[in-house]
Write a protein that holds these residues in place. Sequence first.
Motif, PDB file in Angstrom:
ATOM      1  N   VAL A   1       0.947  -1.299   0.295  1.00  0.00           N
ATOM      2  CA  VAL A   1      -0.069   0.003  -0.098  1.00  0.00           C
ATOM      3  C   VAL A   1       1.026   1.376  -0.099  1.00  0.00           C
ATOM      4  O   VAL A   1       1.996   1.185  -0.080  1.00  0.00           O
ATOM      5  CB  VAL A   1      -0.849   0.074   1.226  1.00  0.00           C
ATOM      6  N   GLY A   2       0.335   2.453   0.048  1.00  0.00           N
ATOM      7  CA  GLY A   2       1.212   3.595   0.260  1.00  0.00           C
ATOM      8  C   GLY A   2       0.998   4.421  -1.071  1.00  0.00           C
ATOM      9  O   GLY A   2       0.825   3.817  -2.090  1.00  0.00           O
ATOM     10  N   LEU A   3       1.684   5.535  -0.989  1.00  0.00           N
ATOM     11  CA  LEU A   3       1.761   6.409  -2.056  1.00  0.00           C
ATOM     12  C   LEU A   3       2.622   5.839  -3.264  1.00  0.00           C
ATOM     13  O   LEU A   3       2.197   6.003  -4.341  1.00  0.00           O
ATOM     14  CB  LEU A   3       2.366   7.900  -1.731  1.00  0.00           C
ATOM     15  N   THR A   4       3.724   5.129  -2.726  1.00  0.00           N
ATOM     16  CA  THR A   4       4.543   4.416  -3.952  1.00  0.00           C
ATOM     17  C   THR A   4       4.565   3.021  -3.864  1.00  0.00           C
ATOM     18  O   THR A   4       5.411   2.340  -4.290  1.00  0.00           O
ATOM     19  CB  THR A   4       5.950   5.101  -3.643  1.00  0.00           C
ATOM     20  N   ASN A   5       3.442   2.652  -3.171  1.00  0.00           N
ATOM     21  CA  ASN A   5       3.258   1.047  -3.307  1.00  0.00           C
ATOM     22  C   ASN A   5       4.346   0.343  -2.547  1.00  0.00           C
ATOM     23  O   ASN A   5       4.665  -0.968  -2.728  1.00  0.00           O
ATOM     24  CB  ASN A   5       3.164   0.454  -4.751  1.00  0.00           C
ATOM     25  N   THR A   6       4.913   0.868  -1.669  1.00  0.00           N
ATOM     26  CA  THR A   6       6.305   0.100  -1.006  1.00  0.00           C
ATOM     27  C   THR A   6       5.888  -0.475   0.218  1.00  0.00           C
ATOM     28  O   THR A   6       6.490  -1.160   0.897  1.00  0.00           O
ATOM     29  CB  THR A   6       7.424   1.113  -0.791  1.00  0.00           C
ATOM     30  N   GLU A   7       4.769   0.321   1.247  1.00  0.00           N
ATOM     31  CA  GLU A   7       4.683  -0.263   2.652  1.00  0.00           C
ATOM     32  C   GLU A   7       3.922  -1.514   2.304  1.00  0.00           C
ATOM     33  O   GLU A   7       2.875  -1.609   1.733  1.00  0.00           O
ATOM     34  CB  GLU A   7       3.905   0.857   3.122  1.00  0.00           C
ATOM     35  N   ALA A   8       4.427  -2.729   2.995  1.00  0.00           N
ATOM     36  CA  ALA A   8       3.943  -3.778   2.876  1.00  0.00           C
ATOM     37  C   ALA A   8       3.414  -4.232   4.074  1.00  0.00           C
ATOM     38  O   ALA A   8       3.492  -4.072   5.231  1.00  0.00           O
ATOM     39  CB  ALA A   8       4.861  -4.834   2.367  1.00  0.00           C
ATOM     40  N   PHE A   9       2.039  -5.060   4.213  1.00  0.00           N
ATOM     41  CA  PHE A   9       1.377  -5.334   5.124  1.00  0.00           C
ATOM     42  C   PHE A   9       1.119  -6.974   5.005  1.00  0.00           C
ATOM     43  O   PHE A   9       0.543  -7.259   4.073  1.00  0.00           O
ATOM     44  CB  PHE A   9       0.121  -4.738   5.235  1.00  0.00           C
ATOM     45  N   PHE A  10       0.919  -7.660   6.318  1.00  0.00           N
ATOM     46  CA  PHE A  10       1.218  -9.175   5.979  1.00  0.00           C
ATOM     47  C   PHE A  10      -0.113  -9.668   6.535  1.00  0.00           C
ATOM     48  O   PHE A  10      -0.880  -9.272   7.420  1.00  0.00           O
ATOM     49  CB  PHE A  10       2.487  -9.416   6.943  1.00  0.00           C
ATOM     50  N   GLY A  11      -0.359 -10.834   6.016  1.00  0.00           N
ATOM     51  CA  GLY A  11      -1.622 -11.802   6.657  1.00  0.00           C
ATOM     52  C   GLY A  11      -0.982 -12.549   7.820  1.00  0.00           C
ATOM     53  O   GLY A  11       0.067 -12.283   8.245  1.00  0.00           O
ATOM     54  N   GLN A  12      -1.869 -13.268   8.458  1.00  0.00           N
ATOM     55  CA  GLN A  12      -1.540 -13.968   9.642  1.00  0.00           C
ATOM     56  C   GLN A  12      -0.812 -15.222   9.486  1.00  0.00           C
ATOM     57  O   GLN A  12      -0.244 -15.508  10.658  1.00  0.00           O
ATOM     58  CB  GLN A  12      -3.058 -14.444  10.350  1.00  0.00           C
ATOM     59  N   GLY A  13      -0.486 -15.584   8.260  1.00  0.00           N
ATOM     60  CA  GLY A  13       0.489 -16.671   8.196  1.00  0.00           C
ATOM     61  C   GLY A  13      -0.056 -17.902   8.042  1.00  0.00           C
ATOM     62  O   GLY A  13      -1.209 -18.400   8.497  1.00  0.00           O
ATOM     63  N   THR A  14       0.472 -18.879   7.480  1.00  0.00           N
ATOM     64  CA  THR A  14       0.116 -20.300   7.378  1.00  0.00           C
ATOM     65  C   THR A  14       1.324 -21.065   7.788  1.00  0.00           C
ATOM     66  O   THR A  14       2.184 -20.996   7.083  1.00  0.00           O
ATOM     67  CB  THR A  14      -0.538 -20.675   6.063  1.00  0.00           C
ATOM     68  N   ARG A  15       1.049 -21.886   8.724  1.00  0.00           N
ATOM     69  CA  ARG A  15       2.127 -22.858   9.265  1.00  0.00           C
ATOM     70  C   ARG A  15       1.825 -24.172   8.573  1.00  0.00           C
ATOM     71  O   ARG A  15       0.968 -24.897   8.813  1.00  0.00           O
ATOM     72  CB  ARG A  15       2.349 -22.900  10.750  1.00  0.00           C
ATOM     73  N   LEU A  16       2.764 -24.653   7.532  1.00  0.00           N
ATOM     74  CA  LEU A  16       2.489 -25.761   6.666  1.00  0.00           C
ATOM     75  C   LEU A  16       3.733 -26.705   7.214  1.00  0.00           C
ATOM     76  O   LEU A  16       4.896 -26.521   7.363  1.00  0.00           O
ATOM     77  CB  LEU A  16       2.862 -25.488   5.128  1.00  0.00           C
ATOM     78  N   THR A  17       3.448 -27.974   7.500  1.00  0.00           N
ATOM     79  CA  THR A  17       4.188 -29.088   7.926  1.00  0.00           C
ATOM     80  C   THR A  17       4.110 -30.388   6.884  1.00  0.00           C
ATOM     81  O   THR A  17       3.003 -30.819   6.769  1.00  0.00           O
ATOM     82  CB  THR A  17       4.007 -29.614   9.575  1.00  0.00           C
ATOM     83  N   VAL A  18       5.328 -30.746   6.361  1.00  0.00           N
ATOM     84  CA  VAL A  18       5.230 -31.620   5.286  1.00  0.00           C
ATOM     85  C   VAL A  18       5.971 -32.808   5.858  1.00  0.00           C
ATOM     86  O   VAL A  18       6.903 -32.846   6.458  1.00  0.00           O
ATOM     87  CB  VAL A  18       6.148 -31.321   4.067  1.00  0.00           C
ATOM     88  N   VAL A  19       5.130 -33.985   6.043  1.00  0.00           N
ATOM     89  CA  VAL A  19       5.690 -34.932   7.008  1.00  0.00           C
ATOM     90  C   VAL A  19       6.050 -36.297   5.768  1.00  0.00           C
ATOM     91  O   VAL A  19       5.544 -36.204   4.731  1.00  0.00           O
ATOM     92  CB  VAL A  19       4.787 -35.637   8.201  1.00  0.00           C
TER      93      VAL A  19
END
Lengths: 111, 113
Positions: free
Chosen positions: B95-113
């Motif tokens: 977001v932001g005027l020059t599109n540089t500020e980034a905001f994150f989602g809550q995350g996904t914890r992936l485990t591959v067994v």
Amino acid sequence: QKEVEQNSGPLSVPEGAIASLNCTYSDRVSQSFFWYRQYSGKSPELIMSIYSNGDKEDGRFTAQLNKASQYVSLLIRDSQPSDSATYLCAADTGTASKLTFGTGTRLQVTL
Amino acid sequence: DAGITQSPRHKVTETGTPVTLRCHQTENHRYMYWYRQDPGHGLRLIHYSYGVKDTDKGEVSDGYSVSRSKTEDFLLTLESATSSQTSVYFCAISVGLTNTEAFFGQGTRLTVV
């Protein structure tokens, strides 16, 4: 050299002290820099942006950018136990608003 | 909160199976990103998108594909999951005027067994 480098810490400061977090960057990144705070198990949260040389203050936080020396710092005044987290330094790569991150510095504020 | 939702939040899958992670945003931002976060490596860019059907590779794109058929959704697919893809995955928007500020989602914890 990595594009953005940080000391992994942990950096331990007593409550009420000033915490100083540092980040250096290479010529390969742009001139926009960001500090994110990340609590354990949570997502990164943007706390400061700095785009020009000098200081930028927001409450207890001050970001400093020194382009000549290629470093960015974050000062946290009156540190609180709630400031204990990992702090990520990020730089705009100059392409498609992509950010490149340092590995983070863990801050511990002790009572 | 930049209106970003990731799903699922946690997933355990078996080696060799395909896995799709979803990122949904509600604010019509143009740029979306997928990062993975691993101890000692920090956040690394997997793929990013600069518009509907416009995507490109990031730093660690091998074994991953993405799709963006609508502005609000950005999907990350692990074509055949491996144990090295066990990680925490974050979606972000700019977001932001020059599109540089980034905001994150809550995350996904992936485990591959």
